[in-house]
Design an enzyme around this catalytic site. Structure first.
Site, mmCIF file in Angstrom:
data_model
loop_
_atom_site.group_PDB
_atom_site.id
_atom_site.type_symbol
_atom_site.label_atom_id
_atom_site.label_comp_id
_atom_site.label_asym_id
_atom_site.label_seq_id
_atom_site.Cartn_x
_atom_site.Cartn_y
_atom_site.Cartn_z
ATOM 1 N N ASN A 281 0.826 -1.212 0.000
ATOM 2 C CA ASN A 281 0.000 0.000 0.000
ATOM 3 C C ASN A 281 0.852 1.251 0.000
ATOM 4 O O ASN A 281 0.426 2.295 -0.484
ATOM 5 C CB ASN A 281 -0.903 0.023 1.241
ATOM 6 C CG ASN A 281 -1.629 1.346 1.418
ATOM 7 O OD1 ASN A 281 -2.461 1.714 0.582
ATOM 8 N ND2 ASN A 281 -1.288 2.089 2.465
ATOM 9 N N GLN B 149 -8.454 5.096 1.226
ATOM 10 C CA GLN B 149 -7.714 4.411 0.160
ATOM 11 C C GLN B 149 -6.749 5.307 -0.616
ATOM 12 O O GLN B 149 -5.846 4.783 -1.273
ATOM 13 C CB GLN B 149 -8.707 3.715 -0.780
ATOM 14 C CG GLN B 149 -9.460 2.612 -0.011
ATOM 15 C CD GLN B 149 -10.332 1.721 -0.842
ATOM 16 O OE1 GLN B 149 -10.899 2.167 -1.844
ATOM 17 N NE2 GLN B 149 -10.444 0.458 -0.452
ATOM 18 N N ASP C 219 1.706 6.902 -0.009
ATOM 19 C CA ASP C 219 0.647 5.996 -0.474
ATOM 20 C C ASP C 219 0.741 5.744 -1.977
ATOM 21 O O ASP C 219 0.578 6.649 -2.800
ATOM 22 C CB ASP C 219 -0.718 6.608 -0.131
ATOM 23 C CG ASP C 219 -1.803 5.568 -0.108
ATOM 24 O OD1 ASP C 219 -1.776 4.712 0.806
ATOM 25 O OD2 ASP C 219 -2.674 5.580 -1.011
ATOM 26 N N ASP D 37 -0.659 -6.650 3.328
ATOM 27 C CA ASP D 37 -0.713 -5.710 4.447
ATOM 28 C C ASP D 37 -1.575 -4.504 4.069
ATOM 29 O O ASP D 37 -1.521 -4.022 2.935
ATOM 30 C CB ASP D 37 0.724 -5.241 4.759
ATOM 31 C CG ASP D 37 0.770 -4.214 5.872
ATOM 32 O OD1 ASP D 37 0.464 -4.578 7.022
ATOM 33 O OD2 ASP D 37 1.108 -3.044 5.590
ATOM 34 N N GLU E 99 -5.452 -8.360 4.511
ATOM 35 C CA GLU E 99 -5.702 -7.830 5.846
ATOM 36 C C GLU E 99 -6.654 -6.647 5.731
ATOM 37 O O GLU E 99 -6.250 -5.553 5.320
ATOM 38 C CB GLU E 99 -4.387 -7.394 6.500
ATOM 39 C CG GLU E 99 -4.576 -7.008 7.942
ATOM 40 C CD GLU E 99 -3.968 -5.684 8.309
ATOM 41 O OE1 GLU E 99 -3.872 -5.382 9.489
ATOM 42 O OE2 GLU E 99 -3.589 -4.922 7.393
HETATM 43 C C1 LAG Z 1 -0.638 -2.789 8.988
HETATM 44 N N1 LAG Z 1 -1.668 -3.347 8.552
HETATM 45 O O1 LAG Z 1 -2.597 -2.707 7.881
HETATM 46 C C2 LAG Z 1 0.312 -3.483 9.879
HETATM 47 O O2 LAG Z 1 -0.217 -4.705 10.349
HETATM 48 C C3 LAG Z 1 0.637 -2.516 10.968
HETATM 49 O O3 LAG Z 1 1.452 -3.133 11.936
HETATM 50 C C4 LAG Z 1 1.310 -1.305 10.351
HETATM 51 O O4 LAG Z 1 1.551 -0.274 11.315
HETATM 52 C C5 LAG Z 1 0.430 -0.652 9.287
HETATM 53 N N2 LAG Z 1 -0.452 -1.508 8.640
HETATM 54 C C6 LAG Z 1 1.323 -0.034 8.221
HETATM 55 O O5 LAG Z 1 1.935 -1.065 7.481
HETATM 56 C C7 LAG Z 1 2.837 -0.311 11.920
HETATM 57 C C8 LAG Z 1 2.787 0.365 13.281
HETATM 58 C C9 LAG Z 1 2.730 1.879 13.166
HETATM 59 C C10 LAG Z 1 3.870 2.372 12.299
HETATM 60 C C11 LAG Z 1 3.697 1.737 10.922
HETATM 61 C C12 LAG Z 1 4.795 2.140 9.956
HETATM 62 O O6 LAG Z 1 1.638 -0.114 14.003
HETATM 63 O O7 LAG Z 1 2.884 2.424 14.497
HETATM 64 O O8 LAG Z 1 3.837 3.765 12.194
HETATM 65 O O9 LAG Z 1 3.780 0.295 11.068
HETATM 66 O O10 LAG Z 1 6.061 1.765 10.434
HETATM 67 C C13 LAG Z 1 5.018 4.442 12.653
HETATM 68 C C14 LAG Z 1 4.703 5.437 13.750
HETATM 69 C C15 LAG Z 1 3.823 6.559 13.188
HETATM 70 C C16 LAG Z 1 4.523 7.237 12.009
HETATM 71 C C17 LAG Z 1 4.820 6.163 10.956
HETATM 72 C C18 LAG Z 1 5.563 6.732 9.756
HETATM 73 O O11 LAG Z 1 4.060 4.782 14.810
HETATM 74 O O12 LAG Z 1 3.612 7.528 14.215
HETATM 75 O O13 LAG Z 1 3.686 8.237 11.419
HETATM 76 O O14 LAG Z 1 5.643 5.126 11.546
HETATM 77 O O15 LAG Z 1 6.842 7.216 10.137
HETATM 78 CA CA CA Z 2 -3.734 3.479 -0.369
#
Ligand code: LAG
Ligand code: CA
Length: 497
Positions: free
Chosen positions: A124, A176, A185, A215, A241
């Site tokens: 995505n 989306q 995106d 994902d 997912e």
């Molecule tokens: C998913 N499924 O739809 C994954 O299962 C999930 O674990 C992913 O989030 C999300 N989608 C994006 O692939 C994880 C973390 C987020 C993290 C993101 C990107 O739960 O916390 O965001 O992966 O690494 C992190 C920071 C954000 C920040 C972002 C970009 O927490 O605050 O904005 O990174 O720097």
């Molecule tokens: Ca998208």
């Protein structure tokens, strides 16, 4: 089209694989390793490829699991949290979980152990970094420029919110085409972008993956996912997912035409349904209200996101968690995946690494673990939970293989206790209450003494006699006494002296 990891064992197959020798109840001993492999998966969160390979050989293959879901393999941003894996920066299969060669060796060794590898595919988006930087394997990138792969024109800039981030989950367009937490995106409607994504996924398949987890599929229009996965080799397994929410317009049902979906509602409903008696409803015949059809559903009690958020039950809940996972495995709804991660107190904390930043692989031993030994107090942050290796869970994976193809009969309740039969093959009973309970579960298992696989583990009668509780079957019922919070289950071949 979708491929099942393995077909269900027929009664004839099971019957043909009896070993010699006798156990109690006059039943010949069956070596479970001769049963057809089951449909159960294991999500090995943030486990490096070399450790996954060893785990396939030592525990997962022998226990009869059919597949493993591993964390993303693409080159990613350099950052300590586990979620660095969800910010890809190039098409290279080089990550802190392992090299390209290690990935290929993992899929080969798992396949040799009878286990399919499903790769987590982040398609995505790319990174969420505003500053230019260099990825894990040395690839330079910036937020909207990934040299040789994607450039600015390949991304959405939705223009629907101030910073292009998703704000309103009731808006299909925002969900989306805007950015999920600032992640660049991809314009997945563009032929060029699709071509690049197809090449990426095909590479994973060529390296031996049997399928992919898509994902953040909710954030990609279903038509785009369909076009992309439609270009993959026949037989590639696809699991999208799509986190269900009654308040949102995008539903998992949109993604079932081209593969399976994770049915998030199963775990949310399990405990309330158990407590309300709904699980005992005779009308509940292989399907669940408000869930996708069983054949499209991949079900779980928790995963790496929900154990850090919405999950009611995780490994920390010990016996109650075993109860939920056991009910899922005994059930005939969906294709289950058991979650196996590591202990943490900080939601962002990555798995432990060596000095070079590579994630350390710990291999789970096949014994001496379980909720008693690995309760919250017993594990340090970073320790692997090894849930898939717990004897209770391996016992249930074996029960599911014995029960494959048998009807799930209507459940019965006795006070807080609940139980049901997989016709002629297995019974399970649980006591979610706070007082001991006794329940008689109607069954067509032959009269005799059986061994509880929750307290006795797998391979009963093969590796040695029953060490668990004995369950008596007589007069068409299995009589089961359950302590508060306990689960008991047995199957046709788990006989006790
Ligand atoms: C998913 N499924 O739809 C994954 O299962 C999930 O674990 C992913 O989030 C999300 N989608 C994006 O692939 C994880 C973390 C987020 C993290 C993101 C990107 O739960 O916390 O965001 O992966 O690494 C992190 C920071 C954000 C920040 C972002 C970009 O927490 O605050 O904005 O990174 O720097
Ligand atoms: Ca998208």
């Amino acid at each position: 089209m979708r491929r099942r990891a393995v077909a269900a064992a027929s009664a004839a197959t099971v019957g043909a694989l009896l070993l010699g020798g006798c156990a109690g109840a006059g039943e010949p001993v069956v070596d479970p390793s001769t049963l057809e492999r089951g449909d159960v998966g294991v999500q090995l969160f943030q486990l490096p490829w070399t450790a996954v390979a060893q785990e396939c050989e030592r525990v997962i293959g022998p226990a009869g699991y059919g597949w493993v879901l591993v964390s993303p393999a693409q080159e990613h941003i350099v950052a300590e949290p586990w979620w660095a894996s969800y910010q890809p920066v190039s098409a290279r299969i080089e990550s802190r979980l392992g090299t390209r060669a290690e990935f290929a060796e993992m899929t080969a060794r798992c396949a040799a152990a009878g286990v399919d590898v499903i790769a987590d595919a982040v398609i995505n988006h790319m990174s969420g970094r505003d500053q230019p930087s260099v990825g894990w394997a040395g690839s330079p990138y910036s937020h909207f420029e990934y040299p040789g792969l994607f450039d600015d024109g390949d991304f959405h800039h939705c223009g629907l919110t101030a910073d292009d981030d998703i704000r309103d989950y009731t808006s299909r367009e925002q969900v989306q085409s805007c950015e999920l937490v600032n992640l660049a995106d991809l314009d997945t409607a563009s032929p060029h972008v699709r071509e690049r994504i197809v090449a990426l996924l095909t590479d994973l398949i060529d390296l031996g993956a049997a399928g992919v987890r898509i994902d953040a599929a909710k954030h990609i229009p279903a038509d785009d996912v369909a076009a992309i996965v439609g270009a993959l080799p026949d037989g590639t397994r696809v699991i999208s997912e799509v986190i269900r929410s009654a308040r949102e317009p995008i539903a998992p049902e949109e993604y079932t035409a081209f593969g399976e979906v994770f049915e998030f509602q199963y775990a949310r409903d399990l405990w309330p349904q158990l407590e309300s008696g709904l699980l005992a409803d005779p009308e509940l015949d292989g399907d669940r209200p408000a869930h996708v059809p069983s054949s499209a559903a991949v079900v779980f009690i928790d995963n790496h996101d929900t154990e850090r958020g919405e999950a009611d039950l995780t490994w920390r809940d010990g016996d109650a968690y075993v109860m939920a996972v056991a009910l899922m495995l005994a059930d005939d709804y969906g294709t289950p995946v058991v979650y196996s991660g590591y202990a943490f107190s900080d939601r962002d904390a990555g798995a432990p690494t060596d000095a070079a930043g590579r994630v350390l692989g710990t291999v789970c031993t096949g014994d001496a673990v379980g909720p008693a030994a690995s309760g919250a107090a017993a594990l340090e942050d970073g320790d692997r939970t090894c849930v898939h290796a717990w004897p209770q869970i391996r016992g249930m994976v074996e029960l599911r293989r014995v029960a494959a193809g048998a009807d799930r009969l209507p459940g019965v309740v006795a006070g807080d206790a609940f139980g049901f039969e997989r016709e002629g093959r297995a019974v399970i009973a649980v006591n979610p209450g706070t007082e001991p309970a006794e329940i008689a579960v109607p069954t067509s298992l032959p009269d005799g003494r059986y061994c509880d696989v929750i307290s006795g583990g797998p391979r009963i009668g093969v590796d040695g006699p029953c060490t668990g509780a004995v369950i008596e079957v007589a007069g068409g019922a299995a009589r089961i006494a359950l302590a508060a919070g306990a689960t008991a289950a047995t199957h046709r071949f788990a006989t006790a002296p």
